[in-house]
Design a protein around this motif. Structure first.
Motif, PDB file in Angstrom:
ATOM      1  N   TYR A 264       0.951  -1.099   0.080  1.00  0.00           N
ATOM      2  CA  TYR A 264       0.035  -0.031   0.143  1.00  0.00           C
ATOM      3  C   TYR A 264       0.987   1.265  -0.011  1.00  0.00           C
ATOM      4  O   TYR A 264       1.462   1.497   1.021  1.00  0.00           O
ATOM      5  CB  TYR A 264      -0.777   0.010   1.084  1.00  0.00           C
ATOM      6  N   SER A 265       0.782   2.101  -0.833  1.00  0.00           N
ATOM      7  CA  SER A 265       1.654   3.410  -1.041  1.00  0.00           C
ATOM      8  C   SER A 265       1.508   4.016  -0.008  1.00  0.00           C
ATOM      9  O   SER A 265       2.222   5.089   0.063  1.00  0.00           O
ATOM     10  CB  SER A 265       1.758   3.717  -2.725  1.00  0.00           C
ATOM     11  N   GLY A 266       0.035   4.238   0.219  1.00  0.00           N
ATOM     12  CA  GLY A 266      -0.374   5.304   1.158  1.00  0.00           C
ATOM     13  C   GLY A 266       0.010   5.104   2.658  1.00  0.00           C
ATOM     14  O   GLY A 266       0.024   5.962   3.444  1.00  0.00           O
ATOM     15  N   ILE A 267       0.718   3.811   2.873  1.00  0.00           N
ATOM     16  CA  ILE A 267       1.151   3.364   4.404  1.00  0.00           C
ATOM     17  C   ILE A 267       2.544   3.237   4.214  1.00  0.00           C
ATOM     18  O   ILE A 267       3.046   2.121   3.602  1.00  0.00           O
ATOM     19  CB  ILE A 267       0.520   2.083   4.911  1.00  0.00           C
ATOM     20  N   GLN A 268       3.362   4.261   4.797  1.00  0.00           N
ATOM     21  CA  GLN A 268       4.835   3.928   4.822  1.00  0.00           C
ATOM     22  C   GLN A 268       5.544   3.577   6.026  1.00  0.00           C
ATOM     23  O   GLN A 268       4.837   3.848   7.259  1.00  0.00           O
ATOM     24  CB  GLN A 268       5.093   5.432   4.556  1.00  0.00           C
ATOM     25  N   HIS A 269       6.381   2.790   6.086  1.00  0.00           N
ATOM     26  CA  HIS A 269       7.082   2.153   7.201  1.00  0.00           C
ATOM     27  C   HIS A 269       8.455   2.058   7.076  1.00  0.00           C
ATOM     28  O   HIS A 269       8.908   1.655   5.796  1.00  0.00           O
ATOM     29  CB  HIS A 269       6.272   0.951   7.935  1.00  0.00           C
TER      30      HIS A 269
END
Length: 567
Positions: free
Chosen positions: A484-489
Motif C-alpha cells: 500500500y503506497s499510502g502506508i509508509q514504514h
C-alpha cells in the motif's frame, strides 16, 4: 558471532534500555527469560500495557515509557481532561489530509476529479443541511462527502490524537446510540454534527447527551421520530430509547402482569409495551424543520429541531409507573423532557450502561463488583457535568482493570489501528487514500455502517471468525511487504544502535510492540524465521534486502499472533 551472555548489548540490556530510556536500569529480564509463564491463559502484563490497549488504540513507540514515567493515575487524569488545542500531530495530519472526490458531469453540474481537503468536518448545519435535499440536483459523492470525511477523520484521530481515551469512548457512544449513516441522505449529509455530539459529551453528562441524541437529525431520521404524529405515533424510536439507549432489553416485560409492582409514583425499573406506546405518544411533535406543511403554515427548511404542538399528543399519561400531567401551552415539551429525566436517572439505566462501559474497558463478562461500584458513581453524579468521566475513572482505577487480562480481544478497527501504531506507520496521504478504512471494512467493521440500532457487538465471540482473521492477516502482510503506497514504514531503520543479532531484534520488537512476553512457541517461530541460516545470537543471514524483508515479515507474524489480539 556474539553470545547473549557476553555481548555488551545483551538481550537483557536491550530490554532494559528500551524500558528505561537507557539511563536507568530495572530488572526486566523476566520479560524474555520466563516466557513459559505466558503459555495458555496470558499472564497479566504491566499496567501501562493494559492502559495503552484499553484506554487507547495500542501503543505507538514511546507510549509505554511515557505512561510509566508519568504514572498510571496521572495518565488517567490526563486522558479524562482532553484539550483539543493540545493535539498538534493530529491537527497537522487533518490539516494536510486530502480525500479524492470524483464524479461525471450531471444535471447542472460539471465533472469533478480532485484531491480535496477535509472541509465538511467543521461546517455548520446551515451548510450541511442543503446537501441532503434530494429535490436539488447534486451528485451522490457531494451528498455523501461529509460522512466520508468523518471516516477519514476517525482513522486519523485513532492513529495520531493525543486524546486516545476520548476516541475510544466516542466509538463506544456511536455504538450505543447506533445510526446507520448510509440509511438516509439527511443523515450522511449531516454526519459531522452527529459525530461532534459524541466528542462533546463522551466524558460529560448522560442526561444532556440523551436529549441531544433524541433531537439529532441522525437519530430523528434513522428511527422515524421526525415523522411521528399524534394521529399515528411511530414507536421505533420509543422502543429503542427504552431497550437500547437506557433501560436495556432485559428489563422489558412483554406480559405486563410480570412487571415489577411499585407504589403509584415510584419509578418502575422495567417497562412494558404500554410504556413504549406512551413514550411514543409523548414524543410526537418532536421533529426536524424540513419545510413540512403544518396547517396553513410551512416549517422552515433549516434542519433545526422544532416542536410542533399540532402534532403532539399532550394528554396526561403514566410512564414507568410515574404519572405525567397533561402538557400545557406554557411548557408543551414537558412530558418528553420528563421522560428523558426519568430514564436517565433510572437504576436500570445505570446498570445497563455501566455494564457496557465495564465490558468495553475491562472484559466481555465484567466483574459484578466492578459494575456495582460504577453504578454507585453513576447514580451519585446524575447531574454532574462530568458524570461519565467520574464513572470511567472508577472503572480505570479499579483493581479489576489492572488484574484482568485475556478476557477480551480487539475488534477489527482496534486491531488494524493498533497494528499501524505499533509499526509507527506514516499515512503518507494523511488518510486521503482511505487505505486503513478500507482494511477495516474488509474485516467486517465498516465504520458507521452497522444496519441495526444495537451497534457493533462488543464481545470477542462475534469477531473471532474466519473472515476477520483472513482479512486482518492479509492486510498486515500486504502492508509490511509495501503493498500500500499510502502506508509508509521503516522498521529496520527504527532499530536502536547496537541491536544487530536476531535475538536482539526479536526482543526489541516484542518489547516495543507487546510490552510483555509472547508465548514460547511464538517467540521460537519469530527467531527461526528471522535468523535464516545464522545463529540466533548473530546477525540474520542474507542480503540487506532479504534481512529487511524478513524483519518486516517477522513483525507481521508477531502482529497476527493471538498475543497481539488481546486487549
Amino acid at each position: 558471532m556474539t553470545s547473549a551472555a557476553s555481548s555488551s548489548f545483551s538481550r537483557r540490556s536491550v530490554a532494559t534500555a528500551f524500558f528505561t530510556g537507557g539511563d536507568r536500569f530495572e530488572d526486566t529480564s523476566v520479560l524474555y527469560s520466563d516466557t513459559s509463564q505466558a503459555a495458555g491463559v496470558p499472564d497479566i502484563p504491566p499496567l501501562e500495557v493494559i492502559a495503552a490497549n484499553r484506554m487507547a488504540f495500542g501503543p505507538r513507540p514511546g507510549d509505554l515509557e511515557r505512561i510509566r514515567a508519568m504514572g498510571f493515575e496521572a495518565y488517567v487524569e490526563e486522558q479524562l481532561h482532553p484539550n483539543d488545542a493540545d493535539d498538534a500531530l493530529f491537527l497537522a495530519k487533518r490539516q494536510s489530509a486530502r480525500l479524492r472526490i470524483s464524479y461525471p458531469a450531471g444535471d447542472g453540474y460539471p465533472a469533478v476529479d480532485e484531491m480535496r481537503p477535509l472541509t465538511a468536518l467543521d461546517k455548520p448545519l446551515s451548510e450541511l443541511w442543503p446537501l441532503g435535499d434530494t429535490s436539488v440536483s447534486l451528485p451522490f459523492a457531494e451528498r455523501n462527502r461529509p460522512l466520508e470525511e468523518v471516516r477519514v477523520e476517525t482513522v486519523l484521530r485513532a492513529m495520531y490524537s493525543k486524546w486516545q481515551l476520548r476516541e475510544v469512548l466516542v466509538g463506544f457512544w456511536h455504538d450505543h446510540f447506533n445510526v446507520d449513516a448510509r440509511s438516509n441522505p439527511r443523515i450522511y449529509a449531516t454526519w459531522p454534527l452527529y459525530n461532534r455530539l459524541f466528542r462533546r459529551h463522551a466524558l460529560g453528562n448522560f442526561r444532556v447527551m440523551l436529549e441531544e441524541v433524541t433531537k439529532s437529525i441522525a437519530m430523528m431520521y434513522y428511527l422515524n421520530l421526525v415523522s411521528s404524529r399524534n394521529t399515528a405515533p411511530n414507536k421505533n424510536f420509543a422502543r429503542e430509547l427504552l431497550e437500547l439507549h437506557t433501560l436495556g432489553a432485559n428489563n422489558y416485560f412483554p406480559n405486563a402482569a410480570d412487571a415489577p409492582v411499585f407504589p403509584s409514583g415510584q419509578v418502575s425499573t422495567g417497562y412494558t409495551e404500554n410504556d413504549v406506546n406512551q413514550v411514543a405518544a409523548a414524543l410526537t411533535g418532536w421533529t426536524i424543520a424540513a419545510g413540512q406543511r403544518v396547517g396553513s403554515t410551512t416549517l422552515p427548511n433549516t434542519g433545526q429541531f422544532v416542536f410542533v404542538p399540532q402534532w403532539n399528543d399532550p394528554a396526561a399519561r403514566t410512564v414507568l409507573n410515574v404519572p405525567l400531567p397533561a402538557a400545557t401551552s406554557a411548557d408543551p415539551m414537558v412530558q418528553g423532557r420528563r421522560i428523558l429525566d426519568i430514564l436517565a436517572a433510572n437504576p436500570s439505566t445505570a446498570r445497563f450502561i455501566c455494564t457496557k462501559l465495564c465490558r468495553r474497558l475491562v472484559a466481555d463478562n465484567p466483574p459484578p463488583e466492578l459494575v456495582k461500584r460504577a453504578v454507585v458513581a453513576w447514580r451519585e453524579n446524575l447531574t454532574a457535568n462530568d458524570q461519565i468521566a467520574r464513572v470511567v475513572r472508577v472503572i480505570l482505577r479499579s483493581p479489576e482493570f489492572a488484574q484482568i487480562w485475556g478476557q477480551k480481544t480487539k475488534q477489527p478497527f482496534e486491531h488494524t489501528i493498533s497494528f499501524l501504531r505499533a509499526i509507527d506507520a506514516n499515512l503518507a496521504d494523511n488518510g486521503g487514500g482511505y487505505v486503513p478504512y478500507s482494511l477495516v471494512a474488509e474485516a467486517g467493521h465498516a465504520l458507521f455502517a452497522w444496519p441495526a440500532p444495537n451497534g457493533f457487538p462488543d464481545v470477542s465471540g462475534y469477531w473471532l471468525n474466519t473472515n476477520t482473521f483472513r482479512a486482518s492477516w492479509r492486510n498486515i502482510t500486504v502492508t509490511l511487504t509495501n503493498g500500500y503506497s499510502g502506508i509508509q514504514h521503516n522498521l529496520r531503520a527504527s532499530l536502536p544502535s547496537g541491536v544487530t543479532t536476531t535475538r536482539q531484534i526479536v526482543d526489541y520488537f516484542i518489547a516495543r510492540i507487546m510490552g510483555r512476553p509472547v508465548r514460547p512457541e511464538v517467540y521460537t517461530e519469530l527467531i527461526e524465521y528471522l535468523r535464516g541460516t545464522a545463529s540466533p545470537d548473530a546477525p540474520p543471514s542474507g542480503t540487506t534486502a532479504e534481512v529487511t524483508n524478513r524483519i518486516n515479515l517477522m513483525v507481521a507474524r508477531l502482529c497476527v499472533s493471538p498475543d497481539f489480539w488481546w486487549r
